[in-house]
Design an enzyme around this catalytic site. Sequence first.
Site, PDB file in Angstrom:
ATOM      1  N   GLY A  12       7.962  -1.626   8.192  1.00 35.16           N
ATOM      2  CA  GLY A  12       6.801  -1.350   7.336  1.00 35.16           C
ATOM      3  C   GLY A  12       7.239  -0.603   6.085  1.00 35.16           C
ATOM      4  O   GLY A  12       8.430  -0.476   5.827  1.00 35.16           O
ATOM      5  N   ASN A  13       6.274  -0.137   5.328  1.00 35.65           N
ATOM      6  CA  ASN A  13       6.607   0.655   4.137  1.00 35.65           C
ATOM      7  C   ASN A  13       5.566   1.756   3.957  1.00 35.65           C
ATOM      8  O   ASN A  13       4.624   1.851   4.735  1.00 35.65           O
ATOM      9  CB  ASN A  13       6.700  -0.258   2.905  1.00 35.65           C
ATOM     10  N   ARG A  14       5.757   2.570   2.930  1.00 39.07           N
ATOM     11  CA  ARG A  14       4.940   3.774   2.783  1.00 39.07           C
ATOM     12  C   ARG A  14       3.614   3.567   2.059  1.00 39.07           C
ATOM     13  O   ARG A  14       2.920   4.528   1.756  1.00 39.07           O
ATOM     14  CB  ARG A  14       5.723   4.820   1.986  1.00 39.07           C
TER      15      ARG A  14
END
Length: 422
Positions: free
Chosen positions: A219-221
């Site tokens: 995932g990412n932020r």
Amino acid sequence: MNHPESAGAGSAQRRRILIGVAGGIAAYKACHLIRDFTEHGDDVRVIPTEAALNFVGAATFEALSGHPVSTTVFDAVDEVQHVSLGQQADAIVIAPATADLIARLAGGRADDLLSASALVATCPVIIAPAMHTEMWLNPATQDNVATLRRRGVTVMEPAHGRLTGTDTGAGRLPDPEQIAEFARTIIAGHRVGHDWQGRKVVISAGGTQENLDPVRYFGNRSSGRQGFALAEIAAQRGADVTIVAGNTEALPVPSGAAVVRVTSTRDMQEAMNAESADADIVIMAAAVADYRPASVADSKMKKGTADADLAHLELVENPDILKGLVERRDSGSLNPDAIIVGFAAETGDETTTVLEYAQRKFAKKGCDVLMANEVGEGKVFGQPTSAGWILRRDAEPVVVEPGSKQVVAAQILEAVNEILKK
Ligand code: CTP
């Protein structure tokens, strides 16, 4: 909390905000609104109507604002208060505004301190209505709202949801933070017209996630806040808004917007292609995972086993949703007049600036507008503020000064509006 566009407590330029409160059950939410503005360093004066004091006592408004409160033009007559408060205000925010107050304002009445102050004011006036759905939809109210909008007053769209009793519908007061953030956008001088009725806007938001096994994912932020802020401003412009949301924080869904929840990049592509078919404006604000694991394990991958080498994962490239949307528009699968907006998340390096990278990306993606953000070191992702440049095919890059994501959204959508009008 310190916000870039707030004057700051103790500053010589403390903004004077008049908060008007009309007599509806949502009057208690005005207390949070007052708090929000005072915490941003603003000098808040509260003017309730007589009816509002049936719901919240004057003492509460006085304690929260630090100023005396009155409802009538016959208090502090020596200070000509019915004129001075409106004249000195930098903005008037009325929340909740009842059908009755809206009618009085549209009629140009000055029969209490709040309506008199609004009649005197030349500053921005932002109104957040709250009433039963029938009252909101009544042609009398709709005409009054149209009259106020025509005169330059900003009347927010009410939220949908639970009303006073057990009934639900349009007419709920938006969340106080949403009203405050929206009001600050208007106060900062950004235009949010009510001119997109009948237009369909589709916005992707948040990060996509790619599963590795039943418990792990890439995932990412991204928090989804920029996409949701765009949805909020587009809905306030009167548009029909759909958000295609990847992983987002528990963000409140902007009133009037529909949400389609997705997980992976391919899910997001499918939803964006379907939702955009008849859209006028398509915005890819999501942080899309560029790669996914070549295979997804059915059961949890265990360390050190031959069939699950966690140290050497094979990845395959995901489709480019934005580029695909531009191709679909240009080949006639989408509305050929749709305006497509992309984002560029860049860090820059020793040889190339953020803006240069963004300009290359703009050329490659083929969209009509690109918002370039400098990311990294705690900037933009997961933050309430953003900054950067708006790139357009038909104009020079425009600098976007640091501001809330609503303020940035208003500028992006105004750029889109200028293209729409051409
Ligand atoms: N985007 C997309 N599909 C992808 C990757 C990105 O639609 N597979 C969109 C994003 O939503 C954004 C724009 O393309 O609007 C640019 O995203 P960004 O992450 O900045 O760039 P990438 O295309 O991923 O390129 P790079 O990672 O090389 O910078």
